[in-house]
Each structure stands twice: as C-alpha cells, then as structure tokens.
Enzyme design. Structure first.
Site, mmCIF file in Angstrom:
data_model
loop_
_atom_site.group_PDB
_atom_site.id
_atom_site.type_symbol
_atom_site.label_atom_id
_atom_site.label_comp_id
_atom_site.label_asym_id
_atom_site.label_seq_id
_atom_site.Cartn_x
_atom_site.Cartn_y
_atom_site.Cartn_z
ATOM 1 N N LYS A 1 0.830 -1.213 0.000
ATOM 2 C CA LYS A 1 0.000 0.000 0.000
ATOM 3 C C LYS A 1 0.865 1.263 0.000
ATOM 4 C CE LYS A 1 -2.121 -1.022 3.895
ATOM 5 N NZ LYS A 1 -1.518 -2.306 4.269
ATOM 6 N N ARG B 1 -9.555 0.728 8.827
ATOM 7 C CA ARG B 1 -9.092 -0.634 9.102
ATOM 8 C C ARG B 1 -10.163 -1.469 9.797
ATOM 9 N NH1 ARG B 1 -3.056 0.087 9.037
ATOM 10 N NH2 ARG B 1 -2.082 -1.800 9.726
ATOM 11 N N ARG C 1 11.718 -6.889 5.504
ATOM 12 C CA ARG C 1 11.562 -5.442 5.318
ATOM 13 C C ARG C 1 12.330 -4.683 6.407
ATOM 14 N NH1 ARG C 1 5.681 -2.747 4.381
ATOM 15 N NH2 ARG C 1 5.317 -2.933 6.603
ATOM 16 N N ARG D 1 11.163 -2.954 12.138
ATOM 17 C CA ARG D 1 10.148 -2.379 13.018
ATOM 18 C C ARG D 1 9.831 -3.323 14.175
ATOM 19 N NH1 ARG D 1 5.431 -0.433 8.916
ATOM 20 N NH2 ARG D 1 4.194 -1.466 10.517
ATOM 21 N N ARG E 1 -0.631 -9.542 13.212
ATOM 22 C CA ARG E 1 -1.150 -8.484 12.315
ATOM 23 C C ARG E 1 -1.938 -9.091 11.155
ATOM 24 N NH1 ARG E 1 4.030 -5.582 10.697
ATOM 25 N NH2 ARG E 1 2.766 -4.101 9.547
HETATM 26 P P1 AMP Z 1 0.832 0.103 9.389
HETATM 27 O O1 AMP Z 1 2.122 0.826 9.232
HETATM 28 O O2 AMP Z 1 -0.270 0.665 8.540
HETATM 29 O O3 AMP Z 1 0.970 -1.394 9.234
HETATM 30 O O4 AMP Z 1 0.351 0.359 10.903
HETATM 31 C C1 AMP Z 1 1.149 -0.046 11.994
HETATM 32 C C2 AMP Z 1 0.276 -0.214 13.237
HETATM 33 O O5 AMP Z 1 -0.357 1.038 13.561
HETATM 34 C C3 AMP Z 1 -0.868 -1.202 13.112
HETATM 35 O O6 AMP Z 1 -0.456 -2.543 13.322
HETATM 36 C C4 AMP Z 1 -1.817 -0.688 14.196
HETATM 37 O O7 AMP Z 1 -1.361 -1.027 15.493
HETATM 38 C C5 AMP Z 1 -1.675 0.819 14.054
HETATM 39 N N1 AMP Z 1 -2.635 1.384 13.062
HETATM 40 C C6 AMP Z 1 -2.349 1.991 11.877
HETATM 41 N N2 AMP Z 1 -3.454 2.388 11.244
HETATM 42 C C7 AMP Z 1 -4.495 2.016 12.035
HETATM 43 C C8 AMP Z 1 -5.908 2.131 11.923
HETATM 44 N N3 AMP Z 1 -6.490 2.706 10.864
HETATM 45 N N4 AMP Z 1 -6.661 1.623 12.943
HETATM 46 C C9 AMP Z 1 -6.111 1.052 14.024
HETATM 47 N N5 AMP Z 1 -4.782 0.898 14.191
HETATM 48 C C10 AMP Z 1 -3.969 1.378 13.213
#
Ligand code: AMP
Length: 213
Positions: A13, A88, A127, A160, A171
């Site tokens: 994404k 999400r 990654r 990360r 996740r």
């Molecule tokens: P990402 O980088 O998009 O994978 O986000 C990393 C982490 O941030 C996720 O595993 C969640 O803990 C939190 N997070 C990001 N976006 C959201 C969202 N829209 N709703 C809830 N948690 C989020």
C-alpha cells in the site's frame, strides 16, 4: 485522486501510494506513519498507541478517528489524498463516510491490493524501515548501500518492533478478522477496485485505467 488503499500488511500500500503522489500531487496519509511519529516523539498520542502497535493489534477507533478528522481538513488534502492503512475496521469506514459527507467530499474508489500470504510473510520479515524518513528497504532485494544506514537521510534503518514473526502473524490475523470485511463493505458501496498485485506498476495501471487518467 481520493483513494483508499486496502490490503494486508506488506501488500505494498505504501509503495503504491508513494508512486501515486507523483501523478497528481495527492498526499499520502498513512495512519501507521502518523502513529510511529507520535511514538518516537513520546507524545500523549504515542503513549496511548504504543502497546497495541508493538503487539500488532489495532489502536482504538476513537483515537484513529480523532487523528483523521483533523488530518483530512488540512489544506494539502485539497489536492487529493491516498489513505494508506485507514480505514481498518467497519466502524472506521462508517465514521469516514459520515465525515466525508459532512465535508461534501466523495472518494473515487477503494483499491484492494491482493497479494498471496507467503509473499507477504517473506516481504515483512525481510523489510527494513528508516527511522528518519520512513524509506522502505528490503534486506534481500533492496538493501541500503551502507548496511543499516538510510541512503536518503543517513538515519538508522531498522526492523520495526511489529515486524517480529509473532507480531507479523498477529497483524495478519487482525487483518483477516477486522479489515478484510471492508472489501465487502466497499463492494456494496459500488466503490471497490480489486487488483491481483503482481507488481506496483500493475496496481498503478489498474487505478489509472479505472479513473481514466
Ligand atoms: P501500518 O504501518 O499501517 O501497518 O500500521 C502499523 C500499526 O499502527 C498497526 O499494526 C496498528 O497497530 C496501528 N494502526 C495503523 N493504522 C491504524 C488504523 N487505521 N486503525 C487502528 N490501528 C492502526
């Protein structure tokens, strides 16, 4: 362009969003990046989000809607936006719909980037991310020129906290349970574009085709 990018963690994404910003000046809005910035800064928001993020769980809908309610009203969003990692959950999607209606705005579509689970697992475990500018590397296919140092900004490039095998597996489960139902949600809204992602370029081409650009 006003798009939602849907897809499991590691589906690409962020990469697709970055390529799309170059097409028409739309901004990439990544809730994950906003939250990681807050954790690094040690802000109140960061303190509230940190534990859930580390475990690979979702942060509360209220916290996310608070962030996005403000972010979408900022001036740079007038040029368009690419929502990367948001919404999400179904409640977030419903709240986004109400928010956009109140702002008199309409999304072009929600793009589902569909990638096989084994490809995703391999991508996420290899990654690496720059702690300074967020640039993404891969230890196998795209390592930084100097190990552990970002080519672009010179800050450390690390794995990360939520990219340990345990957090990744959580996740992906969280995605299947809470986020995958959004595919049906946007299908019913008549807004879904589903792309089998063989490459980022293939996803970009499908989006251009759909939007006629
Ligand atoms: P990402 O980088 O998009 O994978 O986000 C990393 C982490 O941030 C996720 O595993 C969640 O803990 C939190 N997070 C990001 N976006 C959201 C969202 N829209 N709703 C809830 N948690 C989020």
């Amino acid at each position: 362009m006003k798009l939602i990018l849907l897809g499991a963690p590691g589906a690409g994404k962020g990469t697709v969003a970055k390529l799309l910003t170059k097409l028409d000046g739309s901004v990439q809005i990544s809730t994950g990046d906003i939250l990681r910035g807050a954790v690094a800064a040690g802000s109140e928001l960061g303190k509230k989000a940190e534990a859930a993020m580390k475990a690979g769980d979702l942060v509360s809908d209220d916290l996310i809607m608070g962030i996005m309610g403000e972010r979408l009203k900022q001036d740079d969003c007038k040029a368009g936006y690419l929502l990367d990692g948001f919404p999400r959950t179904i409640p977030q999607a419903e709240a986004l719909k109400v928010l956009l209606e109140s702002m008199g705005e309409k999304l072009d579509c929600a793009v589902e980037i569909d990638v096989a689970r084994d490809v995703i697992l391999d991508r996420l475990t290899t990654r690496r991310t720059c702690t300074g500018c967020g640039e993404i590397y891969n230890v196998k296919s795209n390592p930084p020129k100097q190990e552990g140092i970002c080519d672009k900004c010179g800050e450390p490039v690390v794995q990360r906290d939520d990219e340990t095998e345990e957090a990744i597996s959580n996740r992906l489960n969280v995605y299947n349970e809470q986020t995958a139902p959004l595919v049906d949600f946007y299908k019913k809204e008549g807004m879904l574009l589903s792309v089998q992602a063989t490459s980022s370029d293939a996803v970009i081409d499908a989006i251009k085709n759909k939007l006629g650009i």
